[in-house]
Motif scaffolding. Structure first.
Motif, short mmCIF file in Angstrom:
data_model
loop_
_atom_site.label_atom_id
_atom_site.label_comp_id
_atom_site.label_asym_id
_atom_site.label_seq_id
_atom_site.Cartn_x
_atom_site.Cartn_y
_atom_site.Cartn_z
N GLU A 41 -52.91 -8.28 18.83
CA GLU A 41 -51.51 -8.35 18.44
C GLU A 41 -50.94 -6.94 18.32
OE1 GLU A 41 -50.09 -11.32 17.92
OE2 GLU A 41 -51.56 -12.66 16.99
N CYS A 119 -39.31 -8.83 16.04
CA CYS A 119 -39.03 -10.22 15.76
C CYS A 119 -39.64 -10.59 14.42
CB CYS A 119 -39.59 -11.15 16.84
SG CYS A 119 -38.75 -11.01 18.43
N ARG A 164 -32.57 -21.50 15.91
CA ARG A 164 -32.49 -22.93 15.58
C ARG A 164 -31.80 -23.03 14.23
NH1 ARG A 164 -38.76 -23.47 13.54
NH2 ARG A 164 -38.40 -22.05 11.82
N PRO B 23 -53.02 -17.34 18.24
CA PRO B 23 -52.89 -15.89 18.09
C PRO B 23 -52.30 -15.26 19.35
CG PRO B 23 -55.17 -16.47 18.50
CD PRO B 23 -54.41 -17.77 18.34
N HIS B 25 -49.07 -14.11 19.61
CA HIS B 25 -47.61 -14.22 19.71
C HIS B 25 -46.91 -13.73 18.45
CE1 HIS B 25 -48.29 -16.63 23.30
NE2 HIS B 25 -49.17 -17.34 22.61
N ALA B 26 -47.63 -12.98 17.61
CA ALA B 26 -47.04 -12.51 16.34
C ALA B 26 -45.80 -11.66 16.58
CB ALA B 26 -48.08 -11.72 15.54
N LEU B 28 -43.49 -12.18 18.50
CA LEU B 28 -42.32 -13.04 18.70
C LEU B 28 -41.98 -13.80 17.42
CD1 LEU B 28 -43.18 -14.50 22.23
CD2 LEU B 28 -41.76 -12.51 21.67
N GLY B 29 -42.69 -13.50 16.34
CA GLY B 29 -42.45 -14.22 15.08
C GLY B 29 -43.21 -15.54 15.00
N VAL B 30 -44.25 -15.71 15.82
CA VAL B 30 -45.02 -16.95 15.84
C VAL B 30 -46.30 -16.78 15.03
CG1 VAL B 30 -46.27 -18.58 17.31
CG2 VAL B 30 -44.12 -17.58 18.10
N ARG B 32 -50.07 -17.42 13.49
CA ARG B 32 -51.29 -17.79 14.22
C ARG B 32 -51.65 -19.25 14.03
NH1 ARG B 32 -56.19 -14.61 12.90
NH2 ARG B 32 -54.71 -12.92 12.65
N VAL B 128 -48.45 -26.32 22.45
CA VAL B 128 -47.31 -25.41 22.38
C VAL B 128 -47.88 -23.99 22.37
CG1 VAL B 128 -45.40 -24.57 20.95
CG2 VAL B 128 -45.85 -27.03 21.13
N LEU B 137 -45.04 -23.28 8.74
CA LEU B 137 -44.02 -22.27 8.44
C LEU B 137 -42.88 -22.35 9.44
CD1 LEU B 137 -43.24 -19.78 6.63
CD2 LEU B 137 -44.05 -18.40 8.54
N SER B 138 -43.21 -22.38 10.73
CA SER B 138 -42.14 -22.30 11.73
C SER B 138 -41.90 -23.62 12.46
CB SER B 138 -42.43 -21.18 12.73
OG SER B 138 -43.57 -21.49 13.47
N LEU B 140 -43.72 -25.24 14.70
CA LEU B 140 -44.27 -25.42 16.04
C LEU B 140 -45.42 -26.44 15.99
CD1 LEU B 140 -44.40 -21.76 17.42
CD2 LEU B 140 -42.58 -23.46 17.63
N MET B 232 -47.76 -8.36 9.22
CA MET B 232 -48.69 -8.88 8.23
C MET B 232 -49.92 -9.46 8.93
SD MET B 232 -47.61 -8.70 5.05
CE MET B 232 -46.39 -7.42 4.75
N LEU B 234 -53.69 -11.83 8.65
CA LEU B 234 -54.39 -12.89 7.94
C LEU B 234 -55.21 -12.27 6.81
CD1 LEU B 234 -55.11 -15.97 8.15
CD2 LEU B 234 -57.12 -15.26 9.45
N THR B 254 -45.21 -13.55 10.12
CA THR B 254 -45.78 -12.45 10.91
C THR B 254 -45.30 -11.08 10.42
OG1 THR B 254 -43.98 -12.65 12.49
CG2 THR B 254 -46.00 -13.88 12.96
N THR B 255 -44.13 -11.06 9.74
CA THR B 255 -43.68 -9.82 9.12
C THR B 255 -43.25 -10.13 7.70
OG1 THR B 255 -41.40 -10.15 9.89
CG2 THR B 255 -42.83 -8.81 11.28
#
Lengths: 204, 290
Positions: A41, A119, A164, B23, B25-26, B28-30, B32, B128, B137-138, B140, B232, B234, B254-255
């Motif tokens: 990451e 982001c 969203r 994991p 995609h952090a 992008l705010g995704v 884990r 996804v 949290l998000s 998904l 941030m 884990l 993620t942040t």
């Protein structure tokens, strides 16, 4: 540059400001693509870059200390255009903060060139920098319980677009039909870190 | 009644689909996401002959009931609990054959919090970003299970493991979390890190898949002021304004903008996922290694 260990597998690199953080992130992406660094990451933020999932953080930290970071160059990147209707409910309040008539907000905002600094908050929610410092605005004193998808909003030095419907405390200046996040699309996020953006006013 | 799927009869308090997460995609705010006790999820998969990253069910405290529409091999591990098929007791921690149309019930956890239920072929909801995990949290991944939902199962690729017993750690009576100080220990008073690593805490009932919340002495900041958002990890021990440390688990943001005083070793987080509210908790200093 300050390199802080984060547990046993990560480093947090702290820079002087957001521009330096964006430049380091861009350089680390280049180095990862070239196979010069293995990291799971790379997470840029306001003035840091997190490197998570490192095999040998000690060695990478030492390499970072001697790294030459080229400044951000805008030459080779495309600019993404996002159509906006500048009709947000906080337009008048933002105009008052800026000391301009409400109809000038669109003109000022659409004249700037933005870059996705990082982001967070939700998948595909980007923090865009590019407005001159004198246009910073505070968050709303009371956050809204629901902001519609596509809401274009300001807070501090940042512009963001809500991917969203969600609660939100940013000042809403407009809205867009652009799809910010679609996990079935490649790429899923329209606004990934490093993407250059211009907001284009739409007729109301 | 022969399609590869199962119907949810009793969804339980919170049952989600989990694999090894998404994991990568952090930025992008995704989050884990993924199983909170990944070793238990991998073991459940091994017992039914699945690859380790196949999707399983993660239950919370009171189990769940499902009715497979096809004969399927299942295994339940993680928190110990009673398992029955059409009311008859069957093995926990071992492969069990469930006939088509039978009712599989995973009972309330006797100790611990989360059971992992693997099905031969895995739970094959639409992935996804290459993961089938529910991210609370998000939002998904698939929503948490609801009564009446039908979920698909994959084809069996390998026979189940031939085992009699499996080694598995018991849920903790006292949770010991090894921490490495930093990255923002300098935002706290010199006594705060000592408080964290010497005083007694308890696991709070406000804990969830996002974070393990704690009750105990609050940690004092050396100075007030806002930390700009930063990435941030884990296991980050984040300290919000009330001073009570929160350990970030799989669905963590993620942040974040609260300072992180220390980071828990990743290998200790499975036990954290199984610690019931009220469990005594100690943070101990460890060398930076996971």
């Amino acid at each position: 540059m300050r390199v802080l260990p984060v547990g046993g597998r990560a480093l947090l690199v702290e820079l002087a400001d957001g521009d330096e953080a964006q430049a380091l992130h861009a350089e680390l992406l280049r180095r990862r693509a070239a196979g010069l660094i293995r990291v799971r990451e790379l997470v840029p933020a306001a003035r840091t870059v997190l490197l998570d999932g490192l095999d040998d953080p000690g060695r990478v930290g030492a390499e970072l200390a001697g790294l030459e970071i080229p400044p951000l160059s805008a030459r080779d990147e495309d600019v993404l255009e996002i159509p906006v209707r500048y009709d947000g409910p906080d337009l008048a309040e933002v105009a008052a903060h800026w000391g301009v008539p409400p109809q000038e907000v669109a003109q000022i905002h659409s004249a700037a060139e933005f870059r996705v600094a990082f982001c967070g908050f939700a998948p595909g929610f980007g923090y865009l920098t590019g407005l001159p410092g004198r246009y910073e605005v505070p968050r709303r004193a009371t956050p809204r319980t629901t902001v519609p998808a596509g809401g274009v909003a300001l807070a501090g030095p940042y512009t963001g677009v809500y991917p969203r419907p969600s609660p939100g405390g940013w000042q809403l200046i407009g809205s867009t039909n652009a799809v910010l996040w679609d996990h079935a699309r490649v790429p899923a996020a329209l606004l990934a870190p490093g993407v250059r953006v211009r907001f284009v006013p739409e007729a109301r | 009644m022969t399609d590869r799927a199962f119907a949810v009869v009793r969804a339980g308090a919170l049952t989600t689909v989990q694999d090894q997460g998404r994991p990568g995609h952090a930025h992008l705010g995704v989050p884990r996401s993924g199983a909170l006790d990944p070793a238990a999820a991998r073991l459940a998969n091994r017992l039914v002959g699945n690859p380790p990253d196949a999707a399983v069910l993660e239950t919370t405290l009171n189990g769940c009931s499902v009715r497979p529409r096809c004969a399927v091999t299942v295994a339940v591990v993680g928190a110990p609990c009673a398992v029955t098929v059409d009311g008859r007791p069957v093995a926990w921690g071992a492969p069990v054959r469930v006939p088509a149309g039978a009712l599989l019930d995973i009972g309330a956890a006797v100790s611990g919090v989360r059971c992992y239920v693997a099905f031969g072929g895995g739970v094959t909801v639409e992935p996804v970003l290459a993961s089938r995990s529910t991210d609370l949290l998000s939002g998904l991944g698939p929503p948490p299970l609801a009564d009446g939902t039908v979920l698909p199962l994959g084809g069996v690729v390998a026979p189940h493991a031939r085992v009699d017993t499996v080694p598995h750690p018991a849920p903790p009576h006292e949770l010991i979390l090894r921490v490495t100080p930093g990255p923002r220990a300098d935002w706290f008073t010199s006594g705060a890190l000592r408080t964290l690593t010497t005083r007694a805490y308890r696991v709070s009932s406000a804990s969830n898949r996002i974070g393990l919340r704690t009750e105990g002495p609050s940690l004092e900041r050396a100075f007030t002021g806002e930390l700009p958002s930063e990435g941030m990890v884990l296991g980050a021990v984040q300290v919000p304004p009330d001073g009570r440390p929160v350990v970030f688990l799989a669905d963590h943001p993620t942040t974040g903008g609260y300072p992180v005083i220390a980071v828990v070793r990743e290998g200790d987080l499975g036990a954290a996922a199984q610690a019931v509210p009220g469990t005594p908790l100690r943070f101990v200093t460890a060398a930076p290694r996971t």
